[in-house]
Design a protein around this motif. Structure first.
Motif, mmCIF file in Angstrom:
data_model
loop_
_atom_site.group_PDB
_atom_site.id
_atom_site.type_symbol
_atom_site.label_atom_id
_atom_site.label_comp_id
_atom_site.label_asym_id
_atom_site.label_seq_id
_atom_site.Cartn_x
_atom_site.Cartn_y
_atom_site.Cartn_z
ATOM 1 N N ILE B 244 0.692 -1.258 0.197
ATOM 2 C CA ILE B 244 0.102 0.074 -0.048
ATOM 3 C C ILE B 244 0.952 1.168 -0.148
ATOM 4 O O ILE B 244 0.621 2.262 -0.693
ATOM 5 C CB ILE B 244 -1.052 -0.215 1.338
ATOM 6 N N VAL B 247 1.562 2.978 -3.246
ATOM 7 C CA VAL B 247 0.380 3.552 -3.971
ATOM 8 C C VAL B 247 0.513 5.222 -3.898
ATOM 9 O O VAL B 247 0.894 5.668 -3.119
ATOM 10 C CB VAL B 247 -1.118 3.352 -3.446
ATOM 11 N N ILE B 250 -0.223 8.255 -1.108
ATOM 12 C CA ILE B 250 0.058 7.785 0.203
ATOM 13 C C ILE B 250 1.428 8.293 1.070
ATOM 14 O O ILE B 250 2.442 7.925 0.395
ATOM 15 C CB ILE B 250 0.199 6.164 0.177
ATOM 16 N N VAL B 253 1.671 4.433 6.242
ATOM 17 C CA VAL B 253 0.830 3.353 6.696
ATOM 18 C C VAL B 253 1.157 2.924 7.975
ATOM 19 O O VAL B 253 2.146 2.575 8.180
ATOM 20 C CB VAL B 253 1.023 2.159 5.583
ATOM 21 N N VAL B 268 -4.276 4.283 7.091
ATOM 22 C CA VAL B 268 -3.491 4.921 5.887
ATOM 23 C C VAL B 268 -3.553 6.315 5.707
ATOM 24 O O VAL B 268 -4.647 6.982 5.779
ATOM 25 C CB VAL B 268 -3.983 4.135 4.494
ATOM 26 N N CYS B 270 -3.038 9.752 3.819
ATOM 27 C CA CYS B 270 -2.655 10.332 2.498
ATOM 28 C C CYS B 270 -2.773 11.807 2.632
ATOM 29 O O CYS B 270 -3.564 12.295 3.175
ATOM 30 C CB CYS B 270 -3.432 9.621 1.559
ATOM 31 N N ALA B 276 -7.009 8.951 -2.844
ATOM 32 C CA ALA B 276 -6.448 7.565 -3.084
ATOM 33 C C ALA B 276 -7.139 6.306 -3.095
ATOM 34 O O ALA B 276 -6.664 5.318 -3.092
ATOM 35 C CB ALA B 276 -5.233 7.509 -2.129
ATOM 36 N N ARG B 277 -8.328 6.424 -2.772
ATOM 37 C CA ARG B 277 -9.475 5.325 -2.416
ATOM 38 C C ARG B 277 -9.548 4.228 -3.643
ATOM 39 O O ARG B 277 -9.001 3.022 -3.343
ATOM 40 C CB ARG B 277 -10.732 5.614 -2.157
ATOM 41 N N ASP B 279 -7.276 3.699 -6.148
ATOM 42 C CA ASP B 279 -6.057 3.231 -6.219
ATOM 43 C C ASP B 279 -5.651 2.355 -5.070
ATOM 44 O O ASP B 279 -5.067 1.092 -5.392
ATOM 45 C CB ASP B 279 -4.827 4.435 -6.388
ATOM 46 N N LEU B 280 -5.959 2.697 -4.015
ATOM 47 C CA LEU B 280 -5.883 1.665 -2.857
ATOM 48 C C LEU B 280 -6.436 0.306 -3.160
ATOM 49 O O LEU B 280 -6.016 -0.637 -2.866
ATOM 50 C CB LEU B 280 -6.456 2.413 -1.799
ATOM 51 N N TYR B 281 -7.725 0.572 -3.580
ATOM 52 C CA TYR B 281 -8.540 -0.632 -3.822
ATOM 53 C C TYR B 281 -7.803 -1.459 -4.746
ATOM 54 O O TYR B 281 -7.796 -2.673 -4.732
ATOM 55 C CB TYR B 281 -10.066 -0.241 -4.057
ATOM 56 N N ARG B 296 -13.260 6.362 5.306
ATOM 57 C CA ARG B 296 -12.365 7.602 5.173
ATOM 58 C C ARG B 296 -12.702 8.371 6.406
ATOM 59 O O ARG B 296 -13.839 8.788 6.651
ATOM 60 C CB ARG B 296 -12.527 8.434 3.950
#
Lengths: 233, 312
Positions: B244, B247, B250, B253, B268, B270, B276-277, B279-281, B296
């Motif tokens: 993560i 990404v 970010i 972590v 996380v 960011c 970034a959600r 990309d995170l997924y 979030r």
């Protein structure tokens, strides 16, 4: 003025909402009645001089008890803040509370009217002198009440307020019996300051403007000092 | 409605309120926030005319606190902290007394008392002595006191302090209802309360205003980073941090302690500009971890408050 009357109403009713008022009245009547009548028959005279002679010192002890809660309680509970943020002036508050105390002193005197009535059956009582005595008693009570109110505005502790007021009132009551302790040069000043002397003039039935001015100025000084304390807070 | 200029209060040498400037419009619900001793109560006390300012001026409508404090007192209803009412009085007598002082005439007075009894839920306690009431009930009587003259401005100092959660909800409900028509200024140190009830939040620290705006404004102004919390099954902390952390957007972590055995929770962090959600997924989807939670968290009022009022 309307506000002052409303505050007067509240304060006066407060006195009778708690048992303290009744206790003070009962003790006052019991003690002063006993002291007065224990010597009354020895003199064999149908007058009230003995009673009125006791009042300056008695009021110096009782009136501070009556006035001690007026400001101290509010300062202690915090209701002073509520009171001051209502649309009332300092003057409304002072006048209302002061008159309530004076009215209570009057209520304290009402039962003692039984004494002259009783005495009038025993002999020829001069009602003029008695009336003068009661006017004087009320003036004396008013002067002490103003001092008590001032003492109450100084502290949130009722006991301290009471003691401060007694400490101011007692000398006024006994100055003229202690005059021989003072140097000649300041004798006049102290004899003028004595509440007892002014009161006994009025209690004889002589209403002299000097005595009236004395009591009214004590009351005024007390109330004005209270105003200054409120402004300072 | 209210205009405050250079308001200052000294207690001897200690400066409790330091040159505050403030404008409050009609109809706003303003929350005054700050740590204990920040000057909230002092500010409110000057506003309501209980304290004289050492310097500066408060104007309510056209009145100045120095010349027309009585006129201002007529416009303001005030509930001090912990409602210091006359203990020995009966609720009805007390409110009746306040109504008289507020200048309500007989007919209007009875109507107003009945209205307030309903609004603040005082019907059952009207005949009780104030000292026998619980804190919450006392607070409601205090509210009725403050609202007696239907004032345009209501000032409440810590209206919910010391109440239980149910009472807090009740009092907030009442405040919000009043706030639909009136200007309300309340102080509190409970942040969620300010968030829940106020349109505008003013944070005071050491007698100075350090932030002023709506909750959104404040979080937007102050927020430099966002947090996303995710919960993963069958994943190891090291692998997650590596995967993560790569990404874009970010910053950090942070694995968190978790009560459940299998579950790994990570925080996380960011930067505030990028979302970034997605990309995170995508990064998680590429692995065989099972994503069970994702939420979030923007920067809360609490973190802002702590940042602004930190002792240094």
């Amino acid at each position: 003025m309307r506000q002052a009357i409303l505050i007067f109403n509240k304060e006066f009713r407060d006195y009778f909402a708690s048992p303290i008022a009744y206790i003070v009245i009962a003790i006052f009547l019991a003690v002063i009645g006993w002291l007065f009548f224990s010597t009354f028959f020895l003199f064999d005279q149908a007058d009230m001089r003995g009673f009125f002679g006791l009042l300056p010192i008695f009021f110096a002890l009782v009136v501070p008890i009556v006035t001690m809660r007026l400001f101290s309680e509010e300062l202690n509970v915090g209701s002073y803040e509520l009171l001051l943020t209502l649309p009332v002036t300092f003057r409304d508050i002072i006048v209302g509370k002061y008159l309530a105390a004076v009215a209570f002193v009057a209520a304290l005197l009402v039962p003692t009217l039984a004494y002259p009535i009783f005495i009038s059956f025993l002999g020829d009582l001069d009602w003029g002198v008695v009336a003068g005595g009661y006017v004087g008693a009320l003036l004396l009570g008013s002067a002490y009440a103003a001092i008590g109110l001032f003492a109450s505005s100084l502290t949130r502790n009722q006991i301290i307020a009471c003691i401060v007021a007694i400490v101011i009132c007692i000398p006024l009551a006994i100055f003229d019996q202690m005059l021989y302790f003072f140097p000649q040069s300041i004798l006049d000043v102290f004899s003028y300051l004595s509440a007892n002397a002014h009161f006994s003039n009025i209690a004889k039935g002589i209403i002299d403007s000097r005595d009236l001015v004395y009591f009214l100025s004590i009351a005024f000084i007390g109330l004005y000092a209270t105003h200054l304390v409120m402004e300072e807070k | 409605m209210i205009h405050v200029e250079g308001l200052t209060k000294y207690y001897d040498d200690f400066c409790a309120v330091d040159h505050i400037d403030l404008d409050i419009k009609g109809g706003e619900i303003v929350g005054l926030l700050g740590p204990n001793g920040a000057g909230k109560t002092t500010t409110l006390r000057m506003l309501t005319g209980y304290f004289q300012p050492s310097m500066g001026d408060i104007r309510v409508k056209e009145f100045s606190i120095h010349q027309d404090s009585l006129a201002i007192k007529r416009l303001i209803g005030y509930l001090p902290e912990s409602a210091p009412l006359y203990k020995g009085m009966i609720v009805y007598d007390y409110l009746n007394h306040v109504a008289s002082i507020r200048g309500l005439e007989n007919g209007a007075k009875q109507r107003r008392l009945a209205e307030l009894a309903d609004m603040c839920g005082l019907r059952e306690i009207m005949h009780k002595t104030i000292e026998t009431l619980s804190k919450g009930l006392k607070q409601r009587v205090g509210l009725a006191h403050a609202m007696m003259s239907d004032p345009e401005i209501l000032v409440l100092d810590e209206p919910t302090s010391g109440l239980d959660p149910n009472q807090i909800v009740e009092i907030r409900e009442i405040i919000r209802r009043i706030g639909e028509h009136k200007t309300v200024i309340l102080s509190t140190h409970i942040l969620s309360e300010a968030e829940a009830t106020c349109d505008r939040i003013i944070i005071i620290n050491r007698g100075k205003i350090v932030a002023d705006g709506s909750t959104q404004d404040l979080t937007a102004q102050q927020g430099r980073e966002k947090q996303i919390q995710i919960g993963l099954l069958s994943a190891s902390a090291e692998a997650v941090t590596a995967q993560i952390g790569a990404v874009p957007g970010i910053m950090r972590v942070e694995p968190m302690a978790s009560q459940e055995d299998n579950l790994l929770r990570v925080n996380v962090i960011c930067d505030a500009q990028t979302d970034a959600r997605a990309d995170l997924y995508a990064a998680i989807k590429a692995t065989d971890w099972i994503l069970v939670e994702m939420s979030r968290e923007t920067q809360t009022l609490e973190t802002i408050f702590r940042e602004l009022t930190r002792e240094n």
